[in-house]
Design an enzyme around this catalytic site. Structure first.
Site, PDB file in Angstrom:
ATOM      1  CE1 TYR A   1      -5.628  -2.337   2.770  1.00  0.00           C
ATOM      2  CE2 TYR A   1      -6.416  -4.119   4.151  1.00  0.00           C
ATOM      3  CZ  TYR A   1      -5.379  -3.463   3.531  1.00  0.00           C
ATOM      4  OH  TYR A   1      -4.108  -3.939   3.669  1.00  0.00           O
TER       5      TYR A   1
ATOM      6  CE  LYS B   1       2.695   9.292  -5.427  1.00  0.00           C
ATOM      7  NZ  LYS B   1       4.183   9.318  -5.428  1.00  0.00           N
TER       8      LYS B   1
ATOM      9  CG  ASP C   1       7.051   8.617  -3.490  1.00  0.00           C
ATOM     10  OD1 ASP C   1       6.600   9.389  -2.615  1.00  0.00           O
ATOM     11  OD2 ASP C   1       7.264   8.975  -4.662  1.00  0.00           O
TER      12      ASP C   1
ATOM     13  CG  ASP D   1      -1.023  -3.751   4.790  1.00  0.00           C
ATOM     14  OD1 ASP D   1      -0.848  -4.439   5.811  1.00  0.00           O
ATOM     15  OD2 ASP D   1      -1.000  -4.219   3.633  1.00  0.00           O
TER      16      ASP D   1
ATOM     17  CG  ASP E   1       4.283  -5.799   6.971  1.00  0.00           C
ATOM     18  OD1 ASP E   1       3.542  -5.741   7.981  1.00  0.00           O
ATOM     19  OD2 ASP E   1       4.287  -6.769   6.193  1.00  0.00           O
TER      20      ASP E   1
END
Ligand code: IPM
Ligand code: MG
Length: 356
Positions: free
Chosen positions: A142, A191, A223, A247, A251
């Protein structure tokens, strides 16, 4: 005690959910004899309209001079066609950076009363869910270097994912401290099979974990984590992860609790300062129609009382009041199911305030 709160109602349903939250806070004022002093400031689309900037300097100054910030939501269709660096969402990123809000706590709790709203099979969530996503909020992709360049394949754009050890250490500390007060399990999501920044992340989290022998540390690739979240969410207690993975995961976690309209969040700086906001966005489609659910904003205020002001009895009182309203069968449209009592935004605020 006297507390200074900067209010950022923002856009869409932001102003209405903030108004209901102030109702509830005023009730706390009365009952516990505190003095909450509010200062309303502009950010987001409304700030663009009034000042030309999504985050005026005055807003930053007033937030910095306050004890905490309560934000509704920013953004809307009206400003969707502005260039990336002028969009209302930039105000959020600017506030996070300017106020040093590196730790974002997003609890995802499945209320018993709303178990029906959970899209997963009942046996998967039996006994309830209580997860908190600890998202790094001022680093990573970001805020990394970004730009455009020419490549063999023609014009390209890039955003760099970069983490300093110190950025990982301080967010890991927040996660482990939180786990100590909960079920003593941290799942770090990265990751590391592909990304160098994730390998650094994993190494630093492991170092921090040595000081918390009572906390179990698990590492998952992002994942796999997204898959585990719907397959077996009860394995999670505290999840700690980077800005972008947080982020996405937050959600997903919010959805399995039934409604994003229920979920609060806290963004914390070093010390006690924090910005508190509902996880839902500005929902321009239902703004101004008395249809939005103010519970996420109200529960965010409860987090403010707990984390910034250290008023845990008062925070408990707000959370209990929300539960009481749900137990009474009252539902805003987002959580309405047949046989329940349909209410609007303002009624929800009144009911919660009265239940305190
Ligand atoms: C969130 C939002 C923001 C983010 C957007 C609006 C910039 O999705 O708070 O999760 O990506 O952080
Ligand atoms: Mg998001």
């Amino acid at each position: 005690m006297n507390y200074k709160i900067a209010l950022i109602p923002g856009d869409g349903i932001g102003p209405e959910v903030v108004a209901e939250t102030v109702k509830v806070l005023n009730k706390i004022n009365e009952k516990y004899s505190h003095q909450f002093e509010y200062k309303k400031v502009l950010a987001g689309g409304c700030a663009i309209d009034e000042t030309g900037s999504c985050l005026p300097q005055e807003t930053i100054d007033i937030c910095k001079a306050s004890d905490a910030v309560l934000l509704g939501a920013v953004g809307g269709w009206k400003w969707d066609t502005l260039p990336g660096d002028q969009r209302p969402e930039r105000a959020l990123l600017g506030l996070r950076k300017e106020l040093g809000l590196f730790a974002n706590l997003r609890p995802a709790i499945l209320f018993d009363e709303l178990a029906d709203a959970c899209p997963l099979k009942p046996e998967i969530v039996q006994g309830g869910l209580d997860i908190v996503v600890v998202r790094e909020l001022t680093g990573g992709i970001y805020f990394g270097e970004k730009g455009f360049k020419e490549t063999d394949l023609g014009p390209a754009a890039y955003d760099v994912e970069q983490y300093a050890e110190e950025e990982v250490r301080r967010i890991a500390l927040v996660a482990f401290d939180m786990a100590m007060k909960r079920n003593k399990k941290v799942t770090s999501v990265d990751k590391a099979n592909v990304l160098e920044s994730s390998r650094l992340w994993r190494r630093v989290v492991a170092e921090v974990s040595k000081d918390y022998p009572k906390v179990t540390l698990d590492n998952l690739y992002i994942d796999n984590a997204t898959m585990q979240m719907v397959k077996n969410p009860k394995q999670f207690d505290v999840i700690v992860t980077s800005n972008i993975f947080g982020d996405i995961l937050s959600d997903e976690a919010s959805m399995i609790t039934g409604s994003i309209g229920m979920l609060p969040s806290a963004s914390l700086a070093k010390g006690n300062f924090g910005m508190y906001e509902p996880v839902h966005g500005s929902a321009p489609d239902i703004a101004g129609q008395n249809k939005s659910n103010p519970m996420a904003a109200v529960l965010s205020a409860a987090m403010m009382l707990r984390y910034t002001f250290g008023l845990s009895d008062e925070a408990d009182a707000i959370e209990a009041a929300v539960k009481k309203v749900l137990a009474g069968g009252y539902r805003t449209p987002d959580i309405y199911t047949e046989g329940m009592k349909a209410i609007g935004t303002a009624e929800a605020g009144d009911l919660i305030a009265n239940a305190i």
